[in-house]
Every structure is written in structure tokens, then in C-alpha cells.
Design a protein around this motif. Sequence first.
Motif, PDB file in Angstrom:
ATOM      1  N   LYS A 146       3.545  -6.342  -6.464  1.00  0.00           N
ATOM      2  CA  LYS A 146       2.883  -5.826  -7.669  1.00  0.00           C
ATOM      3  C   LYS A 146       2.642  -4.323  -7.559  1.00  0.00           C
ATOM      4  O   LYS A 146       2.846  -3.580  -8.522  1.00  0.00           O
ATOM      5  CB  LYS A 146       1.562  -6.558  -7.901  1.00  0.00           C
ATOM      6  CG  LYS A 146       1.732  -8.006  -8.299  1.00  0.00           C
ATOM      7  CD  LYS A 146       0.390  -8.705  -8.358  1.00  0.00           C
ATOM      8  CE  LYS A 146       0.559 -10.206  -8.527  1.00  0.00           C
ATOM      9  NZ  LYS A 146      -0.721 -10.912  -8.390  1.00  0.00           N
ATOM     10  N   LEU A 147       2.213  -3.889  -6.390  1.00  0.00           N
ATOM     11  CA  LEU A 147       2.002  -2.454  -6.179  1.00  0.00           C
ATOM     12  C   LEU A 147       3.306  -1.678  -6.304  1.00  0.00           C
ATOM     13  O   LEU A 147       3.339  -0.599  -6.897  1.00  0.00           O
ATOM     14  CB  LEU A 147       1.398  -2.212  -4.796  1.00  0.00           C
ATOM     15  CG  LEU A 147      -0.110  -2.134  -4.732  1.00  0.00           C
ATOM     16  CD1 LEU A 147      -0.583  -2.233  -3.296  1.00  0.00           C
ATOM     17  CD2 LEU A 147      -0.615  -0.862  -5.361  1.00  0.00           C
ATOM     18  N   ALA A 148       4.374  -2.218  -5.750  1.00  0.00           N
ATOM     19  CA  ALA A 148       5.673  -1.543  -5.813  1.00  0.00           C
ATOM     20  C   ALA A 148       6.130  -1.383  -7.253  1.00  0.00           C
ATOM     21  O   ALA A 148       6.706  -0.351  -7.615  1.00  0.00           O
ATOM     22  CB  ALA A 148       6.711  -2.316  -5.003  1.00  0.00           C
ATOM     23  N   THR A 149       5.858  -2.376  -8.076  1.00  0.00           N
ATOM     24  CA  THR A 149       6.234  -2.298  -9.485  1.00  0.00           C
ATOM     25  C   THR A 149       5.561  -1.106 -10.158  1.00  0.00           C
ATOM     26  O   THR A 149       6.156  -0.443 -11.001  1.00  0.00           O
ATOM     27  CB  THR A 149       5.850  -3.608 -10.205  1.00  0.00           C
ATOM     28  OG1 THR A 149       6.524  -4.681  -9.556  1.00  0.00           O
ATOM     29  CG2 THR A 149       6.232  -3.578 -11.659  1.00  0.00           C
ATOM     30  N   ARG A 150       4.347  -0.808  -9.740  1.00  0.00           N
ATOM     31  CA  ARG A 150       3.618   0.323 -10.314  1.00  0.00           C
ATOM     32  C   ARG A 150       3.941   1.635  -9.605  1.00  0.00           C
ATOM     33  O   ARG A 150       4.173   2.654 -10.242  1.00  0.00           O
ATOM     34  CB  ARG A 150       2.112   0.055 -10.254  1.00  0.00           C
ATOM     35  CG  ARG A 150       1.288   1.108 -10.969  1.00  0.00           C
ATOM     36  CD  ARG A 150      -0.165   0.727 -11.107  1.00  0.00           C
ATOM     37  NE  ARG A 150      -0.835   0.432  -9.860  1.00  0.00           N
ATOM     38  CZ  ARG A 150      -1.304   1.358  -9.022  1.00  0.00           C
ATOM     39  NH1 ARG A 150      -1.160   2.623  -9.295  1.00  0.00           N
ATOM     40  NH2 ARG A 150      -1.910   1.000  -7.912  1.00  0.00           N
ATOM     41  N   LEU A 151       3.965   1.613  -8.272  1.00  0.00           N
ATOM     42  CA  LEU A 151       4.119   2.851  -7.513  1.00  0.00           C
ATOM     43  C   LEU A 151       5.572   3.293  -7.325  1.00  0.00           C
ATOM     44  O   LEU A 151       5.833   4.475  -7.135  1.00  0.00           O
ATOM     45  CB  LEU A 151       3.475   2.701  -6.128  1.00  0.00           C
ATOM     46  CG  LEU A 151       1.970   2.463  -6.102  1.00  0.00           C
ATOM     47  CD1 LEU A 151       1.506   2.166  -4.686  1.00  0.00           C
ATOM     48  CD2 LEU A 151       1.233   3.664  -6.676  1.00  0.00           C
ATOM     49  N   ARG A 152       6.485   2.345  -7.343  1.00  0.00           N
ATOM     50  CA  ARG A 152       7.891   2.655  -7.059  1.00  0.00           C
ATOM     51  C   ARG A 152       8.820   2.056  -8.119  1.00  0.00           C
ATOM     52  O   ARG A 152       9.910   1.578  -7.806  1.00  0.00           O
ATOM     53  CB  ARG A 152       8.274   2.110  -5.683  1.00  0.00           C
ATOM     54  CG  ARG A 152       7.477   2.656  -4.508  1.00  0.00           C
ATOM     55  CD  ARG A 152       8.103   3.941  -3.994  1.00  0.00           C
ATOM     56  NE  ARG A 152       7.526   4.395  -2.759  1.00  0.00           N
ATOM     57  CZ  ARG A 152       8.118   4.315  -1.565  1.00  0.00           C
ATOM     58  NH1 ARG A 152       9.293   3.768  -1.428  1.00  0.00           N
ATOM     59  NH2 ARG A 152       7.510   4.792  -0.501  1.00  0.00           N
ATOM     60  N   ALA A 153       8.401   2.088  -9.366  1.00  0.00           N
ATOM     61  CA  ALA A 153       9.170   1.467 -10.446  1.00  0.00           C
ATOM     62  C   ALA A 153      10.590   2.015 -10.531  1.00  0.00           C
ATOM     63  O   ALA A 153      11.555   1.256 -10.678  1.00  0.00           O
ATOM     64  CB  ALA A 153       8.448   1.644 -11.778  1.00  0.00           C
TER      65      ALA A 153
END
Length: 167
Positions: A146-153
Motif C-alpha cells: 500500500k505504501l509503495a502504491t503511494r510513494l513509488r507509483a
Amino acid sequence: MMSTETVPPVKRVQGHKGYKNRRRLSRELALQGIYQWQVTGGNARDIGMQLQQVSFFSKADGPYFSDLLQGVLEHAADLQTQIQPHLDRQIAELSPVECSILLIGTYEMVYRPEIPCRAIINEAIELAKSYGGTDGHKYVNGVLDKLATRLRAVELQHPPARNKDSG
């Protein structure tokens, strides 16, 4: 010197010759230090010095270990703020091991853009499998995804070419 009785022991991994293995050992040592910081409230300098005394520290990537430990502890409040929206409970309710792993993974996603997010997540999963609770790796995976979706989209939409030295 601080007691290490409450700190989970770092498992020795055979053959720390490769760069990736040196990084993994650095993450394991940083995990131990961040765990110790959470449990005892010690300071980063003392914890770092203590961990540098372990017999196999020379097999780790020392500068990377220092960056992780110092960086996570310096930015802990911000990292926790970024993690919290993706949790199903308050961050204080997480086990110190899973919390430490999430802090490391989030730190790497934010401050180490040269490391692919999939490598960060995979390394965090491996740490959770080795040191976390029974299904802790699944929880860590879900939160970091979930974090990657926001931080590394952008990266997730256009993954970088594979690089053996990234992880």
C-alpha cells in the motif's frame, strides 16, 4: 553499555560474500538496533556502537547499516505518520519487530530511491519471515504494498531494469 537481553539475536546467514547478502545482514543488524531502540529507548549512537561490536559486523555493509539505523531513528516520527494510514490498528499496537521492519522498509522507499520498491518489499518480507510472528510477513507485505502504491507509483507503473546490486 546497554543490555541486549531484550533484543532478538541476529541470525547468522552463511556466505556474506555478495553485495546483496551484505545488505541483508545490514538490514538484520539495523532491525536489531531499531527493535532495541523501541524497547529500551536507547540512543542511536550507543546502539550503533554496540552492534558494531558483534563478531560478524565486518561482513555487513557498514555504511548502509549506519544509514538505516541513523536514518530510521532520525525520521521515525515522519515514517510512522506515513505508515499509520495503512494499518488496521495503531502503530503502537504492532509488535516491535513488525514495526521495526515497516520503519526500515518505509525509510528505504522514501530515502533510498535507487533501490527498487519490489526489492525493498521482498527484503522486508524475508526479515519478517525470519524474525516476525507467524504471519507477520503477510502483514508487512500488505502494508508496504500500500505504501509503495503511494510513494513509488511511477516506479510500479514503469519498473526499472533489474540490477543485481540494488537490494
